[in-house]
Design a protein around this motif. Structure first.
Motif, PDB file in Angstrom:
ATOM      1  N   ASP A  71       0.852  -1.181   0.000  1.00 38.36           N
ATOM      2  CA  ASP A  71       0.000   0.000   0.000  1.00 38.36           C
ATOM      3  C   ASP A  71       0.896   1.242   0.000  1.00 38.36           C
ATOM      4  O   ASP A  71       1.073   1.896   1.026  1.00 38.36           O
ATOM      5  CB  ASP A  71      -0.901  -0.041   1.225  1.00 38.36           C
ATOM      6  CG  ASP A  71      -1.909   1.089   1.253  1.00 38.36           C
ATOM      7  OD1 ASP A  71      -2.135   1.702   0.200  1.00 38.36           O
ATOM      8  OD2 ASP A  71      -2.455   1.368   2.333  1.00 38.36           O
ATOM      9  N   LYS A  86      -4.924   2.119   2.964  1.00 41.45           N
ATOM     10  CA  LYS A  86      -5.465   1.196   3.962  1.00 41.45           C
ATOM     11  C   LYS A  86      -5.209   1.709   5.376  1.00 41.45           C
ATOM     12  O   LYS A  86      -6.096   1.685   6.239  1.00 41.45           O
ATOM     13  CB  LYS A  86      -4.853  -0.195   3.782  1.00 41.45           C
ATOM     14  CG  LYS A  86      -5.300  -0.921   2.525  1.00 41.45           C
ATOM     15  CD  LYS A  86      -4.647  -2.288   2.443  1.00 41.45           C
ATOM     16  CE  LYS A  86      -5.062  -3.025   1.172  1.00 41.45           C
ATOM     17  NZ  LYS A  86      -4.387  -4.350   1.061  1.00 41.45           N
ATOM     18  N   ALA A  87      -3.991   2.166   5.607  1.00 39.05           N
ATOM     19  CA  ALA A  87      -3.649   2.691   6.931  1.00 39.05           C
ATOM     20  C   ALA A  87      -4.504   3.904   7.259  1.00 39.05           C
ATOM     21  O   ALA A  87      -4.934   4.087   8.407  1.00 39.05           O
ATOM     22  CB  ALA A  87      -2.165   3.055   6.984  1.00 39.05           C
ATOM     23  N   LEU A  91      -7.589   4.557   6.173  1.00 33.17           N
ATOM     24  CA  LEU A  91      -8.956   4.141   6.467  1.00 33.17           C
ATOM     25  C   LEU A  91      -9.068   3.507   7.856  1.00 33.17           C
ATOM     26  O   LEU A  91     -10.003   3.786   8.610  1.00 33.17           O
ATOM     27  CB  LEU A  91      -9.442   3.160   5.396  1.00 33.17           C
ATOM     28  CG  LEU A  91      -9.613   3.745   3.982  1.00 33.17           C
ATOM     29  CD1 LEU A  91      -9.989   2.653   2.993  1.00 33.17           C
ATOM     30  CD2 LEU A  91     -10.660   4.851   3.977  1.00 33.17           C
ATOM     31  N   ILE A  92      -8.095   2.656   8.193  1.00 34.25           N
ATOM     32  CA  ILE A  92      -8.112   2.028   9.514  1.00 34.25           C
ATOM     33  C   ILE A  92      -7.963   3.092  10.602  1.00 34.25           C
ATOM     34  O   ILE A  92      -8.667   3.074  11.620  1.00 34.25           O
ATOM     35  CB  ILE A  92      -6.993   0.977   9.628  1.00 34.25           C
ATOM     36  CG1 ILE A  92      -7.274  -0.191   8.673  1.00 34.25           C
ATOM     37  CG2 ILE A  92      -6.875   0.472  11.064  1.00 34.25           C
ATOM     38  CD1 ILE A  92      -6.121  -1.178   8.558  1.00 34.25           C
ATOM     39  N   SER A  93      -7.065   4.042  10.383  1.00 37.13           N
ATOM     40  CA  SER A  93      -6.851   5.108  11.358  1.00 37.13           C
ATOM     41  C   SER A  93      -8.112   5.946  11.537  1.00 37.13           C
ATOM     42  O   SER A  93      -8.469   6.316  12.666  1.00 37.13           O
ATOM     43  CB  SER A  93      -5.696   6.009  10.903  1.00 37.13           C
ATOM     44  OG  SER A  93      -4.507   5.271  10.737  1.00 37.13           O
ATOM     45  N   LEU A 110     -11.209   5.025  11.069  1.00 39.58           N
ATOM     46  CA  LEU A 110     -12.219   4.237  11.781  1.00 39.58           C
ATOM     47  C   LEU A 110     -11.958   4.200  13.284  1.00 39.58           C
ATOM     48  O   LEU A 110     -12.892   4.067  14.086  1.00 39.58           O
ATOM     49  CB  LEU A 110     -12.264   2.811  11.226  1.00 39.58           C
ATOM     50  CG  LEU A 110     -12.861   2.657   9.818  1.00 39.58           C
ATOM     51  CD1 LEU A 110     -12.676   1.235   9.315  1.00 39.58           C
ATOM     52  CD2 LEU A 110     -14.340   3.044   9.817  1.00 39.58           C
ATOM     53  N   ILE A 111     -10.700   4.322  13.657  1.00 41.14           N
ATOM     54  CA  ILE A 111     -10.353   4.295  15.081  1.00 41.14           C
ATOM     55  C   ILE A 111     -10.447   5.690  15.705  1.00 41.14           C
ATOM     56  O   ILE A 111     -11.106   5.895  16.736  1.00 41.14           O
ATOM     57  CB  ILE A 111      -8.936   3.733  15.277  1.00 41.14           C
ATOM     58  CG1 ILE A 111      -8.896   2.255  14.865  1.00 41.14           C
ATOM     59  CG2 ILE A 111      -8.481   3.906  16.731  1.00 41.14           C
ATOM     60  CD1 ILE A 111      -7.503   1.669  14.842  1.00 41.14           C
ATOM     61  N   TRP A 147       1.472   4.432  15.102  1.00 38.11           N
ATOM     62  CA  TRP A 147       0.273   4.636  15.912  1.00 38.11           C
ATOM     63  C   TRP A 147       0.500   5.651  17.021  1.00 38.11           C
ATOM     64  O   TRP A 147      -0.401   6.431  17.356  1.00 38.11           O
ATOM     65  CB  TRP A 147      -0.207   3.300  16.486  1.00 38.11           C
ATOM     66  CG  TRP A 147      -0.793   2.432  15.418  1.00 38.11           C
ATOM     67  CD1 TRP A 147      -0.249   1.310  14.868  1.00 38.11           C
ATOM     68  CD2 TRP A 147      -2.037   2.646  14.738  1.00 38.11           C
ATOM     69  NE1 TRP A 147      -1.074   0.807  13.893  1.00 38.11           N
ATOM     70  CE2 TRP A 147      -2.183   1.599  13.789  1.00 38.11           C
ATOM     71  CE3 TRP A 147      -3.043   3.600  14.833  1.00 38.11           C
ATOM     72  CZ2 TRP A 147      -3.281   1.496  12.945  1.00 38.11           C
ATOM     73  CZ3 TRP A 147      -4.147   3.513  13.989  1.00 38.11           C
ATOM     74  CH2 TRP A 147      -4.259   2.459  13.068  1.00 38.11           C
TER      75      TRP A 147
END
Length: 265
Positions: free
Chosen positions: A2, A7-8, A10-12, A14-15, A165
């Motif tokens: 990626d 992807k990172a 979108l995941i971030s 969502l969190i 993170w």
């Protein structure tokens, strides 16, 4: 792979978006000022920095093969992964601290770093909002010793996840009590006072992960539970991505910045 970090991202999102909504430090809209520009930083800078890190690793490993004894590299890379990660965090954050401090103290470098400090509404996306020159130079200074000394791929990968993170966390608009851990691990409260455009915050809290470095070098700002009145810089930073990338090269008078000359070591 990626390469653009979608992807990172979108995941971030969502969190952090739900948590910042529920446990925010200060009221702020999700679709706040500068959001579109920050998304461009994620995509463009993410790709540029990945390429830069690969090149830094390649050139550093070539140099290490010539200079560093293989026995030393085997010894470093043969340590338990958890110990290597702890060592990497310390070594890289020393590099981050001094690179960061230089970007504040040297006017020519500040012009690049001012782009990051131009953020007026700080949240997790602010972690990506850095001029490419600023980001790449800091990566080179902090990561080159890691590749040079021969730390294992597994430890570097583990560190990369922790660093990613944690960087998002310290830039986030979250109110999280760290308790006694605030002396060991950089918190959002610690870092937001680095971004505050207030005199008591100038030239403070340079460390990325280890507040102890600021304590040792006299740049720690203990703020308790106070919330900064405002973020940003006094200069009119352009609002567009390409305007901000070109901003350090534009002819102008002396830049003002959220820092004042200090006598601290």
């Amino acid at each position: 792979m990626d390469i653009f970090g979608i992807k990172a991202l979108l995941i971030s999102a969502l969190i952090f978006i739900p948590f910042e909504h529920l446990f925010h430090e200060r009221p702020q809209k999700t679709f706040r000022k500068g959001l579109g520009v920050d998304l461009i930083y994620v995509l463009f800078n993410g790709f540029i920095i990945k390429v830069a890190v690969v090149l830094i690793a390649a050139y550093t490993l070539d140099a290490a093969a010539i200079v560093v004894p293989q026995s030393m590299m085997r010894a470093v890379g043969g340590q338990p992964v958890w110990l290597q990660v702890a060592e990497i965090i310390l070594i890289t954050d020393i590099g981050v601290y001094w690179a960061h401090r230089a970007f504040h103290k040297i006017p020519a470098l500040w012009r690049f770093h001012a782009v990051h400090h131009g953020i007026e509404e700080l949240d997790w996306l602010g972690a990506f909002h850095s001029h490419p020159v600023d980001a790449i130079a800091t990566k080179a200074i902090s990561l080159a010793p890691i590749f040079f000394l021969g730390f294992s791929d597994a430890s570097i990968a583990a560190f990369s996840v922790i660093y990613f993170w944690h960087t998002l966390l310290v830039h986030s608009n979250l109110r999280i009590p760290f308790g006694p851990l605030k002396w060991l691990i950089a918190s959002p409260q610690f870092h937001r006072w680095h971004h505050a455009n207030q005199r008591e915050a100038y030239d403070k809290n340079f460390a990325g992960q280890l507040p102890l470095l600021d304590m040792v070098f006299g740049t720690y700002n203990a703020t308790g539970n106070k919330v900064p009145e405002k973020y940003g810089v006094d200069d009119p930073i352009p609002s567009s991505y390409f305007g901000q990338v070109g901003y350090p090269l534009m002819p102008r008078g002396k830049l003002s910045k959220p820092a004042v000359p200090s006598t601290e070591t």
